[in-house]
Design a protein around this motif. Structure first.
Motif, mmCIF file in Angstrom:
data_model
loop_
_atom_site.group_PDB
_atom_site.id
_atom_site.type_symbol
_atom_site.label_atom_id
_atom_site.label_comp_id
_atom_site.label_asym_id
_atom_site.label_seq_id
_atom_site.Cartn_x
_atom_site.Cartn_y
_atom_site.Cartn_z
ATOM 1 N N LEU A 17 0.816 -1.210 0.000
ATOM 2 C CA LEU A 17 0.000 0.000 0.000
ATOM 3 C C LEU A 17 0.855 1.268 0.000
ATOM 4 C CD1 LEU A 17 -2.780 1.364 0.177
ATOM 5 C CD2 LEU A 17 -2.628 1.170 2.674
ATOM 6 N N GLN A 18 1.964 1.241 0.740
ATOM 7 C CA GLN A 18 2.800 2.436 0.839
ATOM 8 C C GLN A 18 3.456 2.802 -0.482
ATOM 9 O OE1 GLN A 18 5.402 0.737 3.813
ATOM 10 N NE2 GLN A 18 7.097 0.596 2.365
ATOM 11 N N ASN A 19 3.482 1.851 -1.424
ATOM 12 C CA ASN A 19 4.100 2.119 -2.727
ATOM 13 C C ASN A 19 3.067 2.354 -3.834
ATOM 14 O OD1 ASN A 19 6.669 1.722 -1.587
ATOM 15 N ND2 ASN A 19 6.535 -0.488 -1.902
ATOM 16 N N ARG A 20 1.807 2.321 -3.497
ATOM 17 C CA ARG A 20 0.769 2.551 -4.486
ATOM 18 C C ARG A 20 0.626 4.049 -4.770
ATOM 19 N NH1 ARG A 20 -0.118 -1.668 -7.293
ATOM 20 N NH2 ARG A 20 -2.204 -0.901 -7.838
ATOM 21 N N PRO A 21 0.015 4.418 -5.889
ATOM 22 C CA PRO A 21 -0.198 5.837 -6.195
ATOM 23 C C PRO A 21 -0.991 6.533 -5.090
ATOM 24 C CG PRO A 21 -0.602 4.500 -8.140
ATOM 25 C CD PRO A 21 -0.405 3.551 -6.997
ATOM 26 N N ALA A 22 -0.784 7.846 -4.965
ATOM 27 C CA ALA A 22 -1.388 8.610 -3.871
ATOM 28 C C ALA A 22 -2.904 8.489 -3.856
ATOM 29 C CB ALA A 22 -0.971 10.074 -3.977
ATOM 30 N N ILE A 23 -3.538 8.534 -5.027
ATOM 31 C CA ILE A 23 -4.994 8.489 -5.068
ATOM 32 C C ILE A 23 -5.518 7.155 -4.560
ATOM 33 C CG2 ILE A 23 -4.975 7.704 -7.481
ATOM 34 C CD1 ILE A 23 -7.600 9.949 -5.737
ATOM 35 N N GLN A 24 -4.804 6.052 -4.860
ATOM 36 C CA GLN A 24 -5.238 4.747 -4.380
ATOM 37 C C GLN A 24 -5.092 4.649 -2.860
ATOM 38 O OE1 GLN A 24 -3.427 1.512 -6.538
ATOM 39 N NE2 GLN A 24 -3.893 2.374 -8.554
ATOM 40 N N ILE A 247 -0.404 12.309 2.788
ATOM 41 C CA ILE A 247 -0.472 12.067 1.354
ATOM 42 C C ILE A 247 -0.555 13.391 0.589
ATOM 43 C CG2 ILE A 247 -1.915 11.096 -0.488
ATOM 44 C CD1 ILE A 247 -2.626 8.830 1.420
ATOM 45 N N LEU A 248 -1.352 14.327 1.081
ATOM 46 C CA LEU A 248 -1.443 15.642 0.440
ATOM 47 C C LEU A 248 -0.100 16.360 0.490
ATOM 48 C CD1 LEU A 248 -4.900 16.921 1.760
ATOM 49 C CD2 LEU A 248 -4.326 16.158 -0.553
ATOM 50 N N PHE A 249 0.594 16.238 1.624
ATOM 51 C CA PHE A 249 1.915 16.855 1.757
ATOM 52 C C PHE A 249 2.896 16.239 0.766
ATOM 53 C CE2 PHE A 249 6.129 16.890 3.879
ATOM 54 C CZ PHE A 249 6.333 18.269 3.892
ATOM 55 N N GLU A 250 2.793 14.918 0.623
ATOM 56 C CA GLU A 250 3.660 14.209 -0.316
ATOM 57 C C GLU A 250 3.399 14.672 -1.750
ATOM 58 O OE1 GLU A 250 3.605 9.750 -2.146
ATOM 59 O OE2 GLU A 250 3.620 9.921 0.045
ATOM 60 N N VAL A 251 2.130 14.801 -2.123
ATOM 61 C CA VAL A 251 1.780 15.255 -3.471
ATOM 62 C C VAL A 251 2.265 16.680 -3.698
ATOM 63 C CG1 VAL A 251 -0.152 15.821 -5.003
ATOM 64 C CG2 VAL A 251 -0.186 13.699 -3.677
ATOM 65 N N ALA A 252 2.149 17.540 -2.673
ATOM 66 C CA ALA A 252 2.545 18.936 -2.816
ATOM 67 C C ALA A 252 4.055 19.090 -3.000
ATOM 68 C CB ALA A 252 2.075 19.730 -1.601
ATOM 69 N N ARG A 253 4.832 18.255 -2.276
ATOM 70 C CA ARG A 253 6.294 18.392 -2.368
ATOM 71 C C ARG A 253 6.888 17.549 -3.495
ATOM 72 N NH1 ARG A 253 9.271 14.535 1.257
ATOM 73 N NH2 ARG A 253 10.730 16.240 1.683
ATOM 74 N N GLY A 254 6.089 16.642 -4.055
ATOM 75 C CA GLY A 254 6.532 15.890 -5.213
ATOM 76 C C GLY A 254 7.419 14.706 -4.932
ATOM 77 N N LYS A 255 7.545 14.290 -3.685
ATOM 78 C CA LYS A 255 8.336 13.103 -3.361
ATOM 79 C C LYS A 255 7.803 12.481 -2.076
ATOM 80 C CE LYS A 255 12.059 15.700 -1.053
ATOM 81 N NZ LYS A 255 13.527 15.908 -0.999
ATOM 82 N N PRO A 256 8.028 11.176 -1.892
ATOM 83 C CA PRO A 256 7.447 10.478 -0.744
ATOM 84 C C PRO A 256 7.958 11.002 0.593
ATOM 85 C CG PRO A 256 8.215 8.925 -2.402
ATOM 86 C CD PRO A 256 8.748 10.260 -2.798
#
Length: 291
Positions: A17-24, A247-256
């Protein structure tokens, strides 16, 4: 990690799960809160179909249902059980469900100043004018009376078909969610005082048993499920809301996000939640056991 058959699973496995796309990941995490709300709606629907919905007819003003402190400000300045407070400082109190909370807030925050109350008293035609000065305890005003909504009568709305049952259930669901959210906001904004009134697992079980005796177990289940859903959606570590925020923070900064840091933060906050639960459990035991 290693499964029972000896197969080694890499932390980079794309199926984790931790490696799946953010939306999933967001959808999976949101499922818990969504299920809580769905379960609550189903319980409310069951209550509506079997018992209908209570529909109180509310009159203007706030009722004084009991004198809790005979030495309190309310009793000293002349309030009596059965009185209805029709206005405060020249402002009329409307026929709404939240007017009682508004009056309580006015009393708590008036700083010990005189409150000019207009009171309708049973058997008295003309309104009675009372000047009440709240006592100050813990920095808040109190008058030592129990205030309640001025309900004239209570009728029962019953659904006539499936569509009306859904409509009544949706209205009741919205009302309970609103009340629960307001209660959470009140607790968070006044945690010091509200914390003494919180129930732990034993208290919740007692409330559930009482709801069962009154035939309101579905309503109780709905309230608990909504509470769990709203609590779990708070943007705090270890809760689903906190995971969505990461997850939102990850998407905003562009890296996990660093998984070690995330696990540490979640572990610390989970420990704090467990500690708070232990304090609530002790509080439950103190209320029911004669120490």
């Amino acid at each position: 990690e290693e499964e029972e058959d000896g197969e080694v699973i890499s932390e980079d496995d794309p199926d984790l799960l931790q490696n799946r796309p953010a939306i999933q990941r967001a959808l999976v995490i949101s499922a818990g809160v969504a299920f809580n709300m769905l379960l609550a709606f189903a319980a409310i629907f069951g209550t509506v179909v079997t018992n209908g919905v209570l529909d109180p007819v509310i009159r203007p003003g706030v009722a004084v249902s009991a004198i809790m402190d005979q030495a309190g400000a309310g009793a000293r300045y002349g309030l009596l059980p059965g009185d209805v407070v029709m206005g405060v400082d020249g402002t009329a109190l409307p026929a709404t469900m939240d007017v009682t909370g508004q009056l309580v807030k006015t009393i708590r925050t008036n700083g010990g100043k005189v409150l000019h109350l207009t009171v309708q008293r049973p058997g008295v035609i003309e309104p009675v004018a009372l000047d009440v000065v709240p006592d100050i305890r813990g920095g808040e005003g109190i008058i030592g009376v129990r205030l309640s909504t001025n309900v004239e009568k209570i009728t029962v709305k019953r659904p006539t078909d499936f569509g009306s049952a859904l409509g009544l259930s949706a209205s009741e669901f919205q009302r309970i969610v609103g009340q629960t959210f307001g209660g959470l906001v009140s607790i968070i904004s006044n945690i010091g005082q509200a914390g003494t009134n919180l129930a732990g697992p034993v208290g919740v079980m007692q409330m559930g048993a009482e709801a069962g005796r009154q035939g309101a177990i579905l309503s109780f289940a709905a309230a608990i499920s909504i509470n769990l859903g709203l609590m779990n959606s708070l943007p705090l570590p270890a809760l689903d809301g906190g995971q969505l925020l990461l997850i939102l923070f990850e998407v905003a900064r562009g890296k996990p996000v660093n998984q070690d840091v995330a696990r540490t933060v979640n572990g610390v906050f989970l420990s704090l939640l467990l500690l708070a639960s232990m304090f609530l459990l002790v509080g439950d035991l103190e209320r029911i056991l004669p120490f």
